[in-house]
Design an enzyme around this catalytic site. Structure first.
Site, PDB file in Angstrom:
ATOM      1  N   GLU A   1       5.977 -11.619   6.904  1.00 11.22           N
ATOM      2  CA  GLU A   1       5.469 -12.310   8.094  1.00 11.22           C
ATOM      3  C   GLU A   1       4.998 -11.322   9.154  1.00 11.22           C
ATOM      4  O   GLU A   1       4.370 -11.710  10.126  1.00 11.22           O
ATOM      5  CB  GLU A   1       6.568 -13.211   8.685  1.00 11.22           C
ATOM      6  CG  GLU A   1       6.846 -14.426   7.824  1.00 11.22           C
ATOM      7  CD  GLU A   1       7.889 -15.354   8.409  1.00 11.22           C
ATOM      8  OE1 GLU A   1       8.693 -14.905   9.266  1.00 11.22           O
ATOM      9  OE2 GLU A   1       7.919 -16.533   7.995  1.00 11.22           O
TER      10      GLU A   1
ATOM     11  N   SER B   1       6.827  -0.857  10.145  1.00 10.16           N
ATOM     12  CA  SER B   1       5.449  -0.773   9.677  1.00 10.16           C
ATOM     13  C   SER B   1       5.231   0.634   9.140  1.00 10.16           C
ATOM     14  O   SER B   1       5.777   1.607   9.690  1.00 10.16           O
ATOM     15  CB  SER B   1       4.491  -1.019  10.849  1.00 10.16           C
ATOM     16  OG  SER B   1       3.205  -0.522  10.535  1.00 10.16           O
ATOM     17  N   SER B   2       4.429   0.735   8.098  1.00  8.85           N
ATOM     18  CA  SER B   2       4.139   2.073   7.551  1.00  8.85           C
ATOM     19  C   SER B   2       3.422   2.928   8.581  1.00  8.85           C
ATOM     20  O   SER B   2       3.468   4.158   8.509  1.00  8.85           O
ATOM     21  CB  SER B   2       3.266   1.947   6.300  1.00  8.85           C
ATOM     22  OG  SER B   2       3.906   1.115   5.353  1.00  8.85           O
ATOM     23  N   ARG B   3       2.741   2.292   9.535  1.00 13.33           N
ATOM     24  CA  ARG B   3       1.990   3.060  10.528  1.00 13.33           C
ATOM     25  C   ARG B   3       2.872   3.571  11.666  1.00 13.33           C
ATOM     26  O   ARG B   3       2.392   4.335  12.507  1.00 13.33           O
ATOM     27  CB  ARG B   3       0.843   2.217  11.099  1.00 13.33           C
ATOM     28  CG  ARG B   3      -0.298   1.999  10.095  1.00 13.33           C
ATOM     29  CD  ARG B   3      -1.528   1.395  10.760  1.00 13.33           C
ATOM     30  NE  ARG B   3      -2.696   1.437   9.894  1.00 13.33           N
ATOM     31  CZ  ARG B   3      -3.091   0.422   9.113  1.00 13.33           C
ATOM     32  NH1 ARG B   3      -2.396  -0.698   9.074  1.00 13.33           N
ATOM     33  NH2 ARG B   3      -4.186   0.538   8.375  1.00 13.33           N
TER      34      ARG B   3
ATOM     35  N   MET C   1       0.856  -1.188   0.000  1.00 12.12           N
ATOM     36  CA  MET C   1       0.000   0.000   0.000  1.00 12.12           C
ATOM     37  C   MET C   1       0.895   1.241   0.000  1.00 12.12           C
ATOM     38  O   MET C   1       0.470   2.321   0.428  1.00 12.12           O
ATOM     39  CB  MET C   1      -0.935  -0.017   1.202  1.00 12.12           C
ATOM     40  CG  MET C   1      -1.862  -1.243   1.186  1.00 12.12           C
ATOM     41  SD  MET C   1      -3.391  -1.031   2.084  1.00 12.12           S
ATOM     42  CE  MET C   1      -2.785  -0.713   3.731  1.00 12.12           C
ATOM     43  N   GLY C   2       2.141   1.097  -0.455  1.00 12.56           N
ATOM     44  CA  GLY C   2       3.061   2.230  -0.493  1.00 12.56           C
ATOM     45  C   GLY C   2       3.652   2.503   0.876  1.00 12.56           C
ATOM     46  O   GLY C   2       3.645   1.644   1.758  1.00 12.56           O
ATOM     47  N   ALA C   3       4.160   3.751   1.057  1.00 10.41           N
ATOM     48  CA  ALA C   3       4.876   4.123   2.291  1.00 10.41           C
ATOM     49  C   ALA C   3       5.948   3.063   2.568  1.00 10.41           C
ATOM     50  O   ALA C   3       6.037   2.501   3.665  1.00 10.41           O
ATOM     51  CB  ALA C   3       3.911   4.286   3.462  1.00 10.41           C
ATOM     52  N   LEU C   4       6.754   2.825   1.547  1.00 10.83           N
ATOM     53  CA  LEU C   4       7.716   1.715   1.591  1.00 10.83           C
ATOM     54  C   LEU C   4       8.803   1.970   2.631  1.00 10.83           C
ATOM     55  O   LEU C   4       9.284   3.088   2.791  1.00 10.83           O
ATOM     56  CB  LEU C   4       8.357   1.521   0.210  1.00 10.83           C
ATOM     57  CG  LEU C   4       7.391   1.257  -0.950  1.00 10.83           C
ATOM     58  CD1 LEU C   4       8.180   0.954  -2.227  1.00 10.83           C
ATOM     59  CD2 LEU C   4       6.435   0.110  -0.640  1.00 10.83           C
TER      60      LEU C   4
ATOM     61  N   HIS D   1       9.583  -3.616   3.309  1.00  8.19           N
ATOM     62  CA  HIS D   1       9.154  -3.844   1.920  1.00  8.19           C
ATOM     63  C   HIS D   1      10.360  -4.127   1.020  1.00  8.19           C
ATOM     64  O   HIS D   1      10.299  -4.968   0.128  1.00  8.19           O
ATOM     65  CB  HIS D   1       8.445  -2.603   1.359  1.00  8.19           C
ATOM     66  CG  HIS D   1       7.162  -2.252   2.035  1.00  8.19           C
ATOM     67  ND1 HIS D   1       7.001  -1.128   2.806  1.00  8.19           N
ATOM     68  CD2 HIS D   1       5.956  -2.885   2.041  1.00  8.19           C
ATOM     69  CE1 HIS D   1       5.757  -1.064   3.250  1.00  8.19           C
ATOM     70  NE2 HIS D   1       5.102  -2.119   2.809  1.00  8.19           N
TER      71      HIS D   1
HETATM   72  O1  PAF Z   1       0.023  -5.827   3.592  1.00 12.83           O
HETATM   73  C1  PAF Z   1      -0.439  -4.899   2.904  1.00 12.83           C
HETATM   74  O2  PAF Z   1       0.177  -3.839   2.697  1.00 12.83           O
HETATM   75  C2  PAF Z   1      -1.829  -5.049   2.293  1.00 12.83           C
HETATM   76  O3  PAF Z   1      -2.696  -5.708   3.146  1.00 12.83           O
HETATM   77  C3  PAF Z   1      -1.812  -5.712   0.918  1.00 12.83           C
HETATM   78  C4  PAF Z   1      -1.308  -7.147   0.974  1.00 12.83           C
HETATM   79  C5  PAF Z   1      -0.934  -4.895  -0.031  1.00 12.83           C
HETATM   80  C6  PAF Z   1      -3.234  -5.755   0.330  1.00 12.83           C
HETATM   81  O4  PAF Z   1      -3.745  -4.471   0.165  1.00 12.83           O
END
Ligand code: PAF
Length: 277
Positions: free
Chosen positions: A148, A185-187, A25-28, A32
């Site tokens: 994971e 985490s992106s959050r 969902m971006g915000a790499l 990622h």
């Molecule tokens: O893990 C995530 O970022 C999301 O749940 C995913 C797998 C890209 C699906 O939108």
């Protein structure tokens, strides 16, 4: 060179070699990027690594952070270029969900989706699996790498691939941590200074629980140890669970998974680790 594909038409016209996909969902972040490296290992230098970037509205509940979810397109694209990604697929919502986003047919994630994250976020895994299946159908990768860190998501994706005979090999990527142990985490950008420090209790709890598991401690002692670490920082766990590797409720002898989720300063955090059972 990283190609940017912003529509399904552009994706369909893109040449195909052996494909490895990292869905995001971006915000790499480094987590990622480690998945991108794993995808490259799977497909080799002659294969293609594709990264999809799509903030999927279907997996956010009412009142969740869909509108404020971090969107960092320029940095994401630069990171993909640095990492040798062949193409980024970043469709508009209207392209991938249809004009009105009204999907009548979705993936039923089954009973496991009612537990843990699914209990806290009703409908979340239906939204995740629906978009994952759509993107797999569009990109048709031979390999798809999922972290994971979102362990229940990984297990449910594996289960969907098995039960619906989706022609892809799911490759798991280990949790990547900040130097102080916080799972990436992106959050994490939502955490302010004090809460950022308190959030470390999740990893400390997992380490304490895993150490007890190594000594053959009973299940309740292991989960209690995690809760105690959280409690020391005034954090109440949403759940702490010791399960089998496929989230079986009763861990079998051998591999187990220790999961924790808690809200810290209003930010929902998840973490997990493998343990000996
Ligand atoms: O893990 C995530 O970022 C999301 O749940 C995913 C797998 C890209 C699906 O939108």
């Amino acid at each position: 060179m990283t190609d940017v594909l912003t529509s399904i038409d552009e994706l369909c016209a893109y040449p195909t070699r052996t494909r490895g996909l990292v869905m995001t969902m971006g915000a790499l972040h480094e987590g990622h990027l480690s998945l991108i490296d794993l995808a490259r290992q799977q497909v080799g230098a002659d294969g293609q690594v594709l990264v999809s970037i799509f903030v999927n509205p279907l997996q956010f509940g009412a009142g969740e952070d869909f509108s404020r979810y971090p969107r960092t397109w320029d940095a994401d694209l630069a990171a993909c270029r640095d990492r040798g990604v062949d193409a980024v697929f970043a469709p508009a919502a209207s392209d991938i969900l249809g004009g009105d986003g009204d999907m009548a047919v979705t993936v039923d994630p089954g009973p496991l989706a009612a537990l843990y994250e699914g209990a806290a976020r009703p409908g979340h895994f239906r939204g995740v699996l629906t978009i994952v299946l759509k993107v797999l159908n569009l990109i048709r990768p031979q390999y798809a790498v999922f972290g994971e860190k979102d362990y229940q998501q990984l297990v449910l994706i594996r289960r969907m691939v098995r039960d619906l005979d989706v022609p892809v090999t799911v490759v798991p990527g280990p949790v990547v941590r900040e130097p102080d142990g916080l799972a990436m985490s992106s959050r994490n950008v939502y955490l302010d200074g004090a809460d950022r420090s308190r959030a470390l209790a999740l990893h400390r709890g997992l380490l304490a629980g895993a150490a007890l598991a190594d000594q053959g401690a009973p299940q309740a002692a292991i989960t209690d140890a995690v809760e105690r670490e959280l409690g020391d920082d005034d954090i109440v766990a949403d759940y702490v669970a010791l399960t089998g590797p496929d989230l079986e409720l009763v861990p079998t002898a051998g591999d187990g998974r220790l999961l924790v989720a808690a809200s810290v300063g209003g930010v929902r955090l998840l973490d997990n680790c493998g343990v000996r059972t």
